[in-house]
Design a protein around this motif. Structure first.
Motif, PDB file in Angstrom:
ATOM      1  N   ILE A  48       0.845  -1.194   0.000  1.00  0.00           N
ATOM      2  CA  ILE A  48       0.000   0.000   0.000  1.00  0.00           C
ATOM      3  C   ILE A  48       0.882   1.247   0.000  1.00  0.00           C
ATOM      4  O   ILE A  48       1.839   1.342   0.767  1.00  0.00           O
ATOM      5  N   VAL A  49       0.547   2.194  -0.876  1.00  0.00           N
ATOM      6  CA  VAL A  49       1.386   3.375  -1.068  1.00  0.00           C
ATOM      7  C   VAL A  49       1.406   4.276   0.169  1.00  0.00           C
ATOM      8  O   VAL A  49       2.461   4.742   0.597  1.00  0.00           O
ATOM      9  N   GLY A  50       0.226   4.544   0.738  1.00  0.00           N
ATOM     10  CA  GLY A  50       0.149   5.419   1.896  1.00  0.00           C
ATOM     11  C   GLY A  50       0.329   4.659   3.197  1.00  0.00           C
ATOM     12  O   GLY A  50       0.536   3.439   3.208  1.00  0.00           O
ATOM     13  N   PRO A  51       0.268   5.352   4.339  1.00  0.00           N
ATOM     14  CA  PRO A  51       0.340   4.679   5.635  1.00  0.00           C
ATOM     15  C   PRO A  51      -0.765   3.632   5.766  1.00  0.00           C
ATOM     16  O   PRO A  51      -1.916   3.882   5.411  1.00  0.00           O
ATOM     17  N   ALA A  52      -0.409   2.470   6.283  1.00  0.00           N
ATOM     18  CA  ALA A  52      -1.386   1.388   6.436  1.00  0.00           C
ATOM     19  C   ALA A  52      -0.996   0.529   7.623  1.00  0.00           C
ATOM     20  O   ALA A  52       0.193   0.320   7.894  1.00  0.00           O
ATOM     21  N   TYR A  53      -2.008   0.041   8.337  1.00  0.00           N
ATOM     22  CA  TYR A  53      -1.747  -0.832   9.474  1.00  0.00           C
ATOM     23  C   TYR A  53      -2.919  -1.779   9.671  1.00  0.00           C
ATOM     24  O   TYR A  53      -4.036  -1.537   9.191  1.00  0.00           O
ATOM     25  N   ILE A  54      -2.669  -2.874  10.375  1.00  0.00           N
ATOM     26  CA  ILE A  54      -3.695  -3.879  10.670  1.00  0.00           C
ATOM     27  C   ILE A  54      -3.848  -3.977  12.181  1.00  0.00           C
ATOM     28  O   ILE A  54      -2.867  -4.168  12.903  1.00  0.00           O
ATOM     29  N   LEU A  55      -5.099  -3.836  12.649  1.00  0.00           N
ATOM     30  CA  LEU A  55      -5.402  -3.952  14.072  1.00  0.00           C
ATOM     31  C   LEU A  55      -6.074  -5.284  14.364  1.00  0.00           C
ATOM     32  O   LEU A  55      -6.849  -5.785  13.545  1.00  0.00           O
ATOM     33  N   ASP A  56      -5.812  -5.843  15.559  1.00  0.00           N
ATOM     34  CA  ASP A  56      -6.517  -7.043  15.983  1.00  0.00           C
ATOM     35  C   ASP A  56      -7.773  -6.631  16.755  1.00  0.00           C
ATOM     36  O   ASP A  56      -8.123  -5.452  16.807  1.00  0.00           O
TER      37      ASP A  56
ATOM     38  N   LEU B 123       4.572   8.238  10.264  1.00  0.00           N
ATOM     39  CA  LEU B 123       3.478   9.148  10.620  1.00  0.00           C
ATOM     40  C   LEU B 123       3.163   9.114  12.110  1.00  0.00           C
ATOM     41  O   LEU B 123       3.039  10.158  12.751  1.00  0.00           O
ATOM     42  N   PHE B 124       3.046   7.899  12.665  1.00  0.00           N
ATOM     43  CA  PHE B 124       2.566   7.764  14.043  1.00  0.00           C
ATOM     44  C   PHE B 124       3.733   7.680  15.021  1.00  0.00           C
ATOM     45  O   PHE B 124       4.074   6.612  15.540  1.00  0.00           O
ATOM     46  N   ALA B 125       4.319   8.827  15.283  1.00  0.00           N
ATOM     47  CA  ALA B 125       5.423   8.897  16.239  1.00  0.00           C
ATOM     48  C   ALA B 125       4.910   8.574  17.640  1.00  0.00           C
ATOM     49  O   ALA B 125       3.889   9.096  18.073  1.00  0.00           O
ATOM     50  N   GLY B 126       5.633   7.699  18.329  1.00  0.00           N
ATOM     51  CA  GLY B 126       5.232   7.302  19.669  1.00  0.00           C
ATOM     52  C   GLY B 126       4.333   6.086  19.695  1.00  0.00           C
ATOM     53  O   GLY B 126       4.025   5.562  20.766  1.00  0.00           O
ATOM     54  N   TRP B 127       3.906   5.613  18.523  1.00  0.00           N
ATOM     55  CA  TRP B 127       3.053   4.423  18.466  1.00  0.00           C
ATOM     56  C   TRP B 127       3.697   3.326  17.625  1.00  0.00           C
ATOM     57  O   TRP B 127       3.985   2.242  18.119  1.00  0.00           O
ATOM     58  N   LEU B 128       3.949   3.614  16.358  1.00  0.00           N
ATOM     59  CA  LEU B 128       4.445   2.580  15.452  1.00  0.00           C
ATOM     60  C   LEU B 128       5.909   2.758  15.080  1.00  0.00           C
ATOM     61  O   LEU B 128       6.433   1.994  14.273  1.00  0.00           O
ATOM     62  N   ASP B 129       6.579   3.737  15.688  1.00  0.00           N
ATOM     63  CA  ASP B 129       7.963   4.017  15.295  1.00  0.00           C
ATOM     64  C   ASP B 129       8.989   3.501  16.289  1.00  0.00           C
ATOM     65  O   ASP B 129      10.173   3.764  16.144  1.00  0.00           O
ATOM     66  N   ALA B 130       8.543   2.792  17.318  1.00  0.00           N
ATOM     67  CA  ALA B 130       9.494   2.329  18.334  1.00  0.00           C
ATOM     68  C   ALA B 130       8.996   1.029  18.949  1.00  0.00           C
ATOM     69  O   ALA B 130       7.859   0.604  18.738  1.00  0.00           O
ATOM     70  N   ASP B 131       9.866   0.386  19.707  1.00  0.00           N
ATOM     71  CA  ASP B 131       9.472  -0.838  20.406  1.00  0.00           C
ATOM     72  C   ASP B 131       8.487  -0.500  21.522  1.00  0.00           C
ATOM     73  O   ASP B 131       8.426   0.624  22.003  1.00  0.00           O
TER      74      ASP B 131
ATOM     75  N   ASN C 208      -0.956  -0.680  21.182  1.00  0.00           N
ATOM     76  CA  ASN C 208      -2.415  -0.567  21.178  1.00  0.00           C
ATOM     77  C   ASN C 208      -2.832   0.850  20.800  1.00  0.00           C
ATOM     78  O   ASN C 208      -2.333   1.827  21.357  1.00  0.00           O
ATOM     79  N   LEU C 209      -3.767   0.963  19.851  1.00  0.00           N
ATOM     80  CA  LEU C 209      -4.173   2.273  19.351  1.00  0.00           C
ATOM     81  C   LEU C 209      -4.848   3.113  20.432  1.00  0.00           C
ATOM     82  O   LEU C 209      -4.608   4.320  20.542  1.00  0.00           O
ATOM     83  N   LEU C 210      -5.681   2.501  21.260  1.00  0.00           N
ATOM     84  CA  LEU C 210      -6.372   3.259  22.302  1.00  0.00           C
ATOM     85  C   LEU C 210      -5.401   3.762  23.358  1.00  0.00           C
ATOM     86  O   LEU C 210      -5.523   4.901  23.842  1.00  0.00           O
ATOM     87  N   ARG C 211      -4.447   2.945  23.740  1.00  0.00           N
ATOM     88  CA  ARG C 211      -3.448   3.405  24.712  1.00  0.00           C
ATOM     89  C   ARG C 211      -2.647   4.567  24.133  1.00  0.00           C
ATOM     90  O   ARG C 211      -2.308   5.514  24.851  1.00  0.00           O
ATOM     91  N   TYR C 212      -2.352   4.471  22.853  1.00  0.00           N
ATOM     92  CA  TYR C 212      -1.613   5.569  22.209  1.00  0.00           C
ATOM     93  C   TYR C 212      -2.420   6.863  22.238  1.00  0.00           C
ATOM     94  O   TYR C 212      -1.925   7.914  22.646  1.00  0.00           O
ATOM     95  N   ILE C 213      -3.679   6.778  21.823  1.00  0.00           N
ATOM     96  CA  ILE C 213      -4.497   7.993  21.720  1.00  0.00           C
ATOM     97  C   ILE C 213      -4.714   8.647  23.075  1.00  0.00           C
ATOM     98  O   ILE C 213      -4.642   9.875  23.213  1.00  0.00           O
TER      99      ILE C 213
ATOM    100  N   LEU D 122      -3.111   7.792  26.218  1.00  0.00           N
ATOM    101  CA  LEU D 122      -2.060   7.800  27.232  1.00  0.00           C
ATOM    102  C   LEU D 122      -0.759   8.418  26.758  1.00  0.00           C
ATOM    103  O   LEU D 122       0.124   8.671  27.578  1.00  0.00           O
ATOM    104  N   ARG D 123      -0.623   8.650  25.461  1.00  0.00           N
ATOM    105  CA  ARG D 123       0.621   9.228  24.955  1.00  0.00           C
ATOM    106  C   ARG D 123       0.414  10.686  24.548  1.00  0.00           C
ATOM    107  O   ARG D 123      -0.478  11.001  23.757  1.00  0.00           O
ATOM    108  N   PRO D 124       1.219  11.614  25.067  1.00  0.00           N
ATOM    109  CA  PRO D 124       1.040  13.035  24.745  1.00  0.00           C
ATOM    110  C   PRO D 124       1.262  13.337  23.268  1.00  0.00           C
ATOM    111  O   PRO D 124       0.697  14.303  22.741  1.00  0.00           O
ATOM    112  N   GLU D 125       2.083  12.516  22.577  1.00  0.00           N
ATOM    113  CA  GLU D 125       2.336  12.766  21.153  1.00  0.00           C
ATOM    114  C   GLU D 125       1.053  12.731  20.335  1.00  0.00           C
ATOM    115  O   GLU D 125       0.909  13.446  19.341  1.00  0.00           O
ATOM    116  N   ALA D 126       0.109  11.884  20.761  1.00  0.00           N
ATOM    117  CA  ALA D 126      -1.119  11.728  19.988  1.00  0.00           C
ATOM    118  C   ALA D 126      -1.941  13.009  19.978  1.00  0.00           C
ATOM    119  O   ALA D 126      -2.534  13.374  18.967  1.00  0.00           O
ATOM    120  N   ARG D 127      -1.986  13.703  21.084  1.00  0.00           N
ATOM    121  CA  ARG D 127      -2.793  14.929  21.169  1.00  0.00           C
ATOM    122  C   ARG D 127      -2.227  16.024  20.261  1.00  0.00           C
ATOM    123  O   ARG D 127      -2.969  16.884  19.776  1.00  0.00           O
TER     124      ARG D 127
END
Length: 266
Positions: A120-128, A143-151, A155-160, A162-167
């Motif tokens: 896929i050309v643009g950003p793409a991810y698969i959630l369980d 794109l998603f710094a603090g979620w998909l760029d590091a170990d 979880n998407l909800l925890r990112y949105i 609990l992580r200040p980067e998301a806001r």
């Protein structure tokens, strides 16, 4: 002229069970074909025995009588007749019942399916089903710094919540967060007894007052696409059109694609 009534669920179930029974091979169930069989497949009493039901009760179900068929009975039929995942899903669908075992949720998609994000050309991810990211491509990671760029936690909800980067990243964070919770509630309705989902919700309710407020609002929304905007620290304001799709054969897994889009002008 009166319009013809749609086929009643009981008759749809009846037709499906009869077709299933007639195409089964007795030998596959350890039953002798015998010289006295006049019809193909299994006899009704044999299906009843294989499924742990009374012959009379099974006959009534197959005849389409006005009887209440429980989810437990359907599960016995599915196991006894060795139905495929698709057949089992259809059985519960035509009967209008929810499958208590949710067979489509046992297996993870194979590597070849998860790897689709790389095409896929643009950003793409698969959630369980608990909305943990199981696979993503390089553009999603950027794109998603603090979620998909590091170990670590994916979880998407925890990112949105609990992580200040998301806001900072997600434009109009308040309304987007509220919608995400409503979509999550709708998506996990069938998993009220899942301990992983319970733990996630409890953790977020304790850890985020915003999540607790959104959860208590009891909002329920289907996951839909639409415009998504981000304020990336390095790339600036980015606009995408989001498309979300369930993976065929793995309904718990959802592919999300962010396709480049022009901003909506008022």
């Amino acid at each position: 002229m009166k319009a013809q009534d749609p086929i009643a669920p009981a008759l749809s179930l009846s037709a499906f069970l009869r077709a299933l029974r007639e195409r089964q091979s007795p030998a596959e169930f350890g039953l002798a074909a015998g010289p006295r069989r006049r019809t193909p497949g299994l006899r009704r009493e044999e299906v009843a025995q294989l499924c742990g039901l009374s012959a009379t009760w099974y006959t009534w179900i197959e005849q389409g009588r006005d009887v209440s068929v429980s989810a437990a009975t359907l599960a016995r039929l599915a196991r006894g007749l060795r139905l495929s995942r698709a057949e089992r899903s259809y059985l519960f669908e035509v009967a209008g019942k929810r499958d208590p075992e949710r067979p489509g949720h046992r297996d993870d998609p194979p590597e070849s399916v998860l790897a689709c994000v790389d095409a896929i050309v643009g950003p793409a991810y698969i959630l369980d089903r608990s909305w943990g990211a199981r696979r993503w491509n390089a553009k999603a990671s950027s794109l998603f710094a603090g979620w998909l760029d590091a170990d670590g936690e994916k979880n998407l909800l925890r990112y949105i919540f609990l992580r200040p980067e998301a806001r900072t990243l997600i434009l109009d964070w308040t309304s987007r967060a509220q919608r995400v919770v409503a979509e999550f509630r709708a998506a996990v309705t069938g998993y009220s007894d899942d301990p992983e989902i319970r733990r996630l919700v409890d953790e977020l309710r304790i850890g985020s007052a915003d999540f607790a407020r959104c959860w208590e609002a009891q909002g329920v929304l289907a996951r839909e696409g639409g415009e998504r905007a981000f304020n990336h620290p390095a790339m600036g304001v980015l606009h995408y059109q989001q498309v979300s799709l369930s993976l065929a054969g793995w309904p718990d897994y959802r592919l999300t694609m962010l396709l480049p889009a022009q901003p909506i002008r008022s």
